[in-house]
Design a protein around this motif. Structure first.
Motif, PDB file in Angstrom:
ATOM      1  N   GLU A 377     -34.816  11.021  11.407  1.00 27.46           N
ATOM      2  CA  GLU A 377     -35.435   9.696  11.377  1.00 27.46           C
ATOM      3  C   GLU A 377     -34.569   8.661  10.670  1.00 27.46           C
ATOM      4  OE1 GLU A 377     -36.946  12.512  10.551  1.00 27.46           O
ATOM      5  OE2 GLU A 377     -39.036  12.562  11.245  1.00 27.46           O
ATOM      6  N   LYS A 378     -33.612   9.102   9.876  1.00 23.99           N
ATOM      7  CA  LYS A 378     -32.686   8.160   9.241  1.00 23.99           C
ATOM      8  C   LYS A 378     -31.750   7.535  10.268  1.00 23.99           C
ATOM      9  CE  LYS A 378     -28.647   8.014   6.192  1.00 23.99           C
ATOM     10  NZ  LYS A 378     -27.652   7.784   7.251  1.00 23.99           N
ATOM     11  N   ASN A 379     -31.375   8.308  11.280  1.00 25.76           N
ATOM     12  CA  ASN A 379     -30.304   7.892  12.179  1.00 25.76           C
ATOM     13  C   ASN A 379     -30.787   7.305  13.496  1.00 25.76           C
ATOM     14  OD1 ASN A 379     -28.334   9.011  10.359  1.00 25.76           O
ATOM     15  ND2 ASN A 379     -28.930  11.029  11.108  1.00 25.76           N
ATOM     16  N   LEU A 380     -31.795   7.922  14.102  1.00 24.41           N
ATOM     17  CA  LEU A 380     -32.176   7.552  15.455  1.00 24.41           C
ATOM     18  C   LEU A 380     -33.667   7.293  15.571  1.00 24.41           C
ATOM     19  CD1 LEU A 380     -30.132  10.226  17.467  1.00 24.41           C
ATOM     20  CD2 LEU A 380     -29.523   7.825  17.130  1.00 24.41           C
ATOM     21  N   HIS A 381     -34.013   6.368  16.447  1.00 25.39           N
ATOM     22  CA  HIS A 381     -35.397   6.193  16.850  1.00 25.39           C
ATOM     23  C   HIS A 381     -35.781   7.294  17.840  1.00 25.39           C
ATOM     24  CE1 HIS A 381     -36.173   2.152  15.192  1.00 25.39           C
ATOM     25  NE2 HIS A 381     -34.880   1.961  15.380  1.00 25.39           N
ATOM     26  N   ARG A 382     -37.079   7.394  18.100  1.00 23.55           N
ATOM     27  CA  ARG A 382     -37.498   8.329  19.151  1.00 23.55           C
ATOM     28  C   ARG A 382     -36.886   7.919  20.486  1.00 23.55           C
ATOM     29  NH1 ARG A 382     -43.672   9.029  21.133  1.00 23.55           N
ATOM     30  NH2 ARG A 382     -42.873   7.629  22.754  1.00 23.55           N
ATOM     31  N   LYS A 383     -36.825   6.614  20.728  1.00 21.47           N
ATOM     32  CA  LYS A 383     -36.159   6.086  21.915  1.00 21.47           C
ATOM     33  C   LYS A 383     -34.713   5.779  21.550  1.00 21.47           C
ATOM     34  CE  LYS A 383     -36.511   2.393  25.396  1.00 21.47           C
ATOM     35  NZ  LYS A 383     -37.304   1.215  25.854  1.00 21.47           N
ATOM     36  N   VAL A 384     -33.785   6.439  22.210  1.00 19.84           N
ATOM     37  CA  VAL A 384     -32.371   6.368  21.862  1.00 19.84           C
ATOM     38  C   VAL A 384     -31.601   5.641  22.967  1.00 19.84           C
ATOM     39  CG1 VAL A 384     -30.294   7.699  21.314  1.00 19.84           C
ATOM     40  CG2 VAL A 384     -32.540   8.509  20.540  1.00 19.84           C
ATOM     41  N   VAL A 385     -30.864   4.610  22.579  1.00 19.86           N
ATOM     42  CA  VAL A 385     -30.059   3.856  23.538  1.00 19.86           C
ATOM     43  C   VAL A 385     -28.730   4.566  23.763  1.00 19.86           C
ATOM     44  CG1 VAL A 385     -28.881   1.661  23.969  1.00 19.86           C
ATOM     45  CG2 VAL A 385     -31.133   1.682  22.893  1.00 19.86           C
ATOM     46  N   ARG A 386     -28.346   4.681  25.024  1.00 16.68           N
ATOM     47  CA  ARG A 386     -27.065   5.261  25.406  1.00 16.68           C
ATOM     48  C   ARG A 386     -26.337   4.269  26.324  1.00 16.68           C
ATOM     49  NH1 ARG A 386     -27.028   7.960  21.543  1.00 16.68           N
ATOM     50  NH2 ARG A 386     -27.315  10.208  21.373  1.00 16.68           N
ATOM     51  N   PRO A 387     -25.022   4.411  26.498  1.00  9.77           N
ATOM     52  CA  PRO A 387     -24.302   3.449  27.348  1.00  9.77           C
ATOM     53  C   PRO A 387     -24.798   3.424  28.787  1.00  9.77           C
ATOM     54  CG  PRO A 387     -22.889   5.298  26.712  1.00  9.77           C
ATOM     55  CD  PRO A 387     -24.094   5.360  25.849  1.00  9.77           C
ATOM     56  N   TRP A 388     -25.394   4.504  29.256  1.00  2.94           N
ATOM     57  CA  TRP A 388     -25.900   4.571  30.628  1.00  2.94           C
ATOM     58  C   TRP A 388     -27.369   4.135  30.751  1.00  2.94           C
ATOM     59  CZ3 TRP A 388     -29.859   7.830  29.833  1.00  2.94           C
ATOM     60  CH2 TRP A 388     -29.700   8.870  28.910  1.00  2.94           C
ATOM     61  N   GLY A 389     -28.047   3.938  29.616  1.00  5.16           N
ATOM     62  CA  GLY A 389     -29.473   3.596  29.640  1.00  5.16           C
ATOM     63  C   GLY A 389     -30.146   4.025  28.349  1.00  5.16           C
ATOM     64  N   TRP A 390     -31.218   4.810  28.438  1.00  2.53           N
ATOM     65  CA  TRP A 390     -31.898   5.301  27.248  1.00  2.53           C
ATOM     66  C   TRP A 390     -32.739   6.528  27.570  1.00  2.53           C
ATOM     67  CZ3 TRP A 390     -37.069   5.383  28.266  1.00  2.53           C
ATOM     68  CH2 TRP A 390     -37.605   4.406  29.118  1.00  2.53           C
ATOM     69  N   TYR A 391     -33.114   7.247  26.503  1.00  6.09           N
ATOM     70  CA  TYR A 391     -34.103   8.319  26.655  1.00  6.09           C
ATOM     71  C   TYR A 391     -35.105   8.245  25.518  1.00  6.09           C
ATOM     72  CZ  TYR A 391     -31.643  11.138  23.085  1.00  6.09           C
ATOM     73  OH  TYR A 391     -31.079  11.588  21.919  1.00  6.09           O
ATOM     74  N   GLU A 396     -42.590  17.464  22.129  1.00  9.32           N
ATOM     75  CA  GLU A 396     -41.819  18.696  21.975  1.00  9.32           C
ATOM     76  C   GLU A 396     -42.628  19.718  21.209  1.00  9.32           C
ATOM     77  OE1 GLU A 396     -38.390  18.631  19.188  1.00  9.32           O
ATOM     78  OE2 GLU A 396     -38.852  16.501  18.987  1.00  9.32           O
ATOM     79  N   GLY A 397     -42.286  20.964  21.415  1.00 10.39           N
ATOM     80  CA  GLY A 397     -42.939  22.075  20.744  1.00 10.39           C
ATOM     81  C   GLY A 397     -41.998  23.258  20.747  1.00 10.39           C
ATOM     82  N   GLU A 398     -42.551  24.447  20.531  1.00 12.52           N
ATOM     83  CA  GLU A 398     -41.706  25.637  20.481  1.00 12.52           C
ATOM     84  C   GLU A 398     -41.087  25.901  21.848  1.00 12.52           C
ATOM     85  OE1 GLU A 398     -41.906  30.345  19.110  1.00 12.52           O
ATOM     86  OE2 GLU A 398     -43.682  29.060  18.978  1.00 12.52           O
ATOM     87  N   GLN A 399     -39.772  25.797  21.905  1.00 10.01           N
ATOM     88  CA  GLN A 399     -38.964  26.091  23.096  1.00 10.01           C
ATOM     89  C   GLN A 399     -39.232  25.138  24.272  1.00 10.01           C
ATOM     90  OE1 GLN A 399     -38.945  30.261  24.136  1.00 10.01           O
ATOM     91  NE2 GLN A 399     -37.900  30.814  22.249  1.00 10.01           N
ATOM     92  N   PHE A 400     -39.712  23.918  23.992  1.00  6.04           N
ATOM     93  CA  PHE A 400     -39.783  22.923  25.069  1.00  6.04           C
ATOM     94  C   PHE A 400     -39.657  21.519  24.484  1.00  6.04           C
ATOM     95  CE2 PHE A 400     -44.158  22.326  23.750  1.00  6.04           C
ATOM     96  CZ  PHE A 400     -44.428  20.995  24.069  1.00  6.04           C
ATOM     97  N   LYS A 401     -39.175  20.600  25.306  1.00  6.71           N
ATOM     98  CA  LYS A 401     -39.072  19.188  24.951  1.00  6.71           C
ATOM     99  C   LYS A 401     -39.230  18.371  26.224  1.00  6.71           C
ATOM    100  CE  LYS A 401     -36.044  17.794  21.896  1.00  6.71           C
ATOM    101  NZ  LYS A 401     -34.768  17.401  21.235  1.00  6.71           N
ATOM    102  N   VAL A 402     -39.955  17.240  26.119  1.00  4.95           N
ATOM    103  CA  VAL A 402     -40.169  16.356  27.265  1.00  4.95           C
ATOM    104  C   VAL A 402     -39.545  14.999  26.963  1.00  4.95           C
ATOM    105  CG1 VAL A 402     -41.856  15.271  28.779  1.00  4.95           C
ATOM    106  CG2 VAL A 402     -42.330  17.534  27.798  1.00  4.95           C
ATOM    107  N   LYS A 403     -38.711  14.514  27.871  1.00  2.00           N
ATOM    108  CA  LYS A 403     -38.060  13.212  27.711  1.00  2.00           C
ATOM    109  C   LYS A 403     -38.365  12.316  28.902  1.00  2.00           C
ATOM    110  CE  LYS A 403     -33.890  14.493  25.086  1.00  2.00           C
ATOM    111  NZ  LYS A 403     -32.416  14.495  25.146  1.00  2.00           N
TER     112      LYS A 403
END
Length: 493
Positions: A377-391, A396-403
């Motif tokens: 939480e110090k470095n990134l928001h839940r929504k992360v900007v990337r040069p191609w767009g964002w995610y 998320e939970g044990e052994q899964f993540k949804v973006k």
């Protein structure tokens, strides 16, 4: 015709404005001024600096000194500004403002014989743009005669968070020649700050300078030849590449990292008034009374914001009852506030901050705890900007993540694979071009594909509109570092 190059110093992480400002998306790229503008502080700084042009001042390209990590944030926001030519000088690490300005000066020498540098941080706000432009134009005229010119902010409160400039009183000549600087003083305690205001002749140091390229390089040679030599060494083997909107310049990483870390003030500016030869590097001050703020903490954001009849500044989906003199910022959901005064309340998708307005400077202590605990939480928001767009990591939970992933028109992610996870992709809207192993697929809304663990893959948007997909990751490890890039448009291999 006087040639001027704006220099925008775009470093820093703005930890006192956490959780909106984070190291991956610091405050200079945020819309925070509260004046109704939808431009970021960075964009406002560029426009203010470029406003100096007139019949006798010719602008060269804007020189932006930022770090490698933020280059695409800066580039995206530059694209929203019309008619701004820019060169982005990318620091491999933070070495403070003196090395940053020296790189800009070395670049400036390639754009003219001896252009004047108009140096400003990227994370400040100004209410009166006309007064700011007039002060800059006066500073350019004085700097053209060889002086180092600093803008001194007219103080209106006994601030303890700023350094002060003591200027010599010269009422007859200050409009023409500015004021001579007598000395610089460190951040005072409250009683001393009150004394400065009562005495008069003291101004806040906002870190804005106007001076010839040759004057900066000569003064650095006099006071800090080690910084100058290190910067020249890093510049000698620089790399350069051009995008559609700007030029990226990268100094040599190892040479730059060896440069001593020092501020412009400590390296040069504060040494000038105390020299035995006062005429060697004359330093003058132009007074700036334009509603300036460096937005150094949340209470400053409240001060410059548009306050309602109860003194509240709000942004987002807010409901208030019997609430006074507070700042409430909602980013992702309804925030309701009842029966409080003098609070800072900031909500994001992953963090809520509640602070007494009088203690808003102490938000940095929370950031320190996050650093010790190595929390993301110090470095990134839940929504992360990337040069191609964002995610946006929505669950998320044990052994899964949804973006939720958005790809800009014409952009693509790297050709990559993962050792520890598989992925399901469902197209929500737009057109997806997908490399999945040895197959190339074209998918549209409501269509999907499965990327097995270890399979080479790539997602691209060949269309004219944003592409959105839902990505479901599953596997034993779902960290962002589980990625092997084979090809990448953005140099991240």
């Amino acid at each position: 015709m006087t040639q001027v190059l704006p220099v925008i110093l775009c470093g820093g992480s703005g930890t006192r404005l956490w959780p909106i400002s984070r190291s991956g998306f610091p405050k200079q790229f945020l819309v925070l001024s509260g004046d109704g503008s939808q431009k970021s502080l960075f964009q406002q700084a560029i426009e203010r600096a470029n406003s100096v042009a007139n019949s006798s001042i010719q602008l060269g390209p804007t020189l932006i000194v930022t770090n490698e990590e933020h280059r695409f944030l800066a580039l995206d926001q530059l694209r929203e500004l019309k008619d701004v030519q820019a060169t982005l000088i990318l620091e491999p690490s933070g070495r403070n403002t003196a090395p940053a300005l020296t790189l800009a000066a070395l670049e400036a020498r390639e754009h003219g014989e001896d252009p004047i540098l108009l140096v400003t941080p990227a994370d400040q706000t100004v209410i009166n743009g006309t007064a700011f432009t007039q002060a800059l134009q006066k500073a350019v005229r004085i700097a053209s005669e060889g002086a180092i010119v600093i803008l001194g902010i007219t103080p209106n409160t006994p601030q303890t968070g700023y350094g002060y400039i003591k200027a010599k009183s010269d009422i007859l000549n200050k409009d023409r020649d500015g004021l001579m600087v007598e000395r610089f003083v460190e951040k005072p305690d409250e009683q001393t700050a009150k004394q400065y205001l009562a005495e008069g002749g003291y101004f806040w140091n906002g870190g804005m300078f106007v001076l010839k390229t040759s004057v900066w390089l000569a003064s650095l040679k006099e006071f800090r030849p080690d910084i100058l030599a290190g910067a020249k060494k890093a510049w000698k083997t620089k790399e350069q590449d051009a995008s559609a909107d700007a030029i990226f310049v990268r100094p040599d990483k190892d040479a730059f990292n060896d440069i001593p870390s020092e501020s412009i003030d400590y390296a040069v500016i504060e040494k000038c008034p105390s020299m035995e030869r006062k005429d060697a590097f004359p330093i003058k001050m132009v007074e700036l009374d334009a509603g300036w703020s460096d937005l150094g903490a949340w209470d400053a954001v409240w001060q410059v914001g548009m306050q309602d009849q109860d003194g509240n500044v709000i942004s987002g989906d807010i409901l208030l009852s019997n609430t006074k003199n507070s700042l409430v910022y909602a980013n992702s959901r309804l925030v309701s506030v009842v029966g409080v005064e003098n609070l800072i309340i900031v909500e994001t998708a992953d963090v809520v901050l509640v602070a007494d307005k009088a203690n808003s400077q102490d938000v940095k202590n929370i950031v320190g705890q996050l650093t010790v605990q190595q929390r993301e939480e110090k470095n990134l928001h839940r929504k992360v900007v990337r040069p191609w767009g964002w995610y946006d990591s929505v669950d998320e939970g044990e052994q899964f993540k949804v973006k939720r992933i958005c790809v800009k028109p014409g952009a693509s992610l790297s050709l990559q694979m993962h050792h520890h996870r598989a992925e399901h992709w469902i197209v929500v809207k737009g057109i997806a071009e997908i490399i999945n192993g040895d197959k190339t697929l074209i998918l549209t809304a409501n269509q999907s594909t499965y990327i097995p663990q270890g399979q080479t893959h790539r997602l691209a948007n060949p269309g004219k509109y944003p592409l959105e997909i839902i990505e479901v990751q599953s596997g034993s490890y779902l960290g962002e570092d589980d990625i092997v890039r084979f090809e990448d448009t953005y140099g991240r291999k």
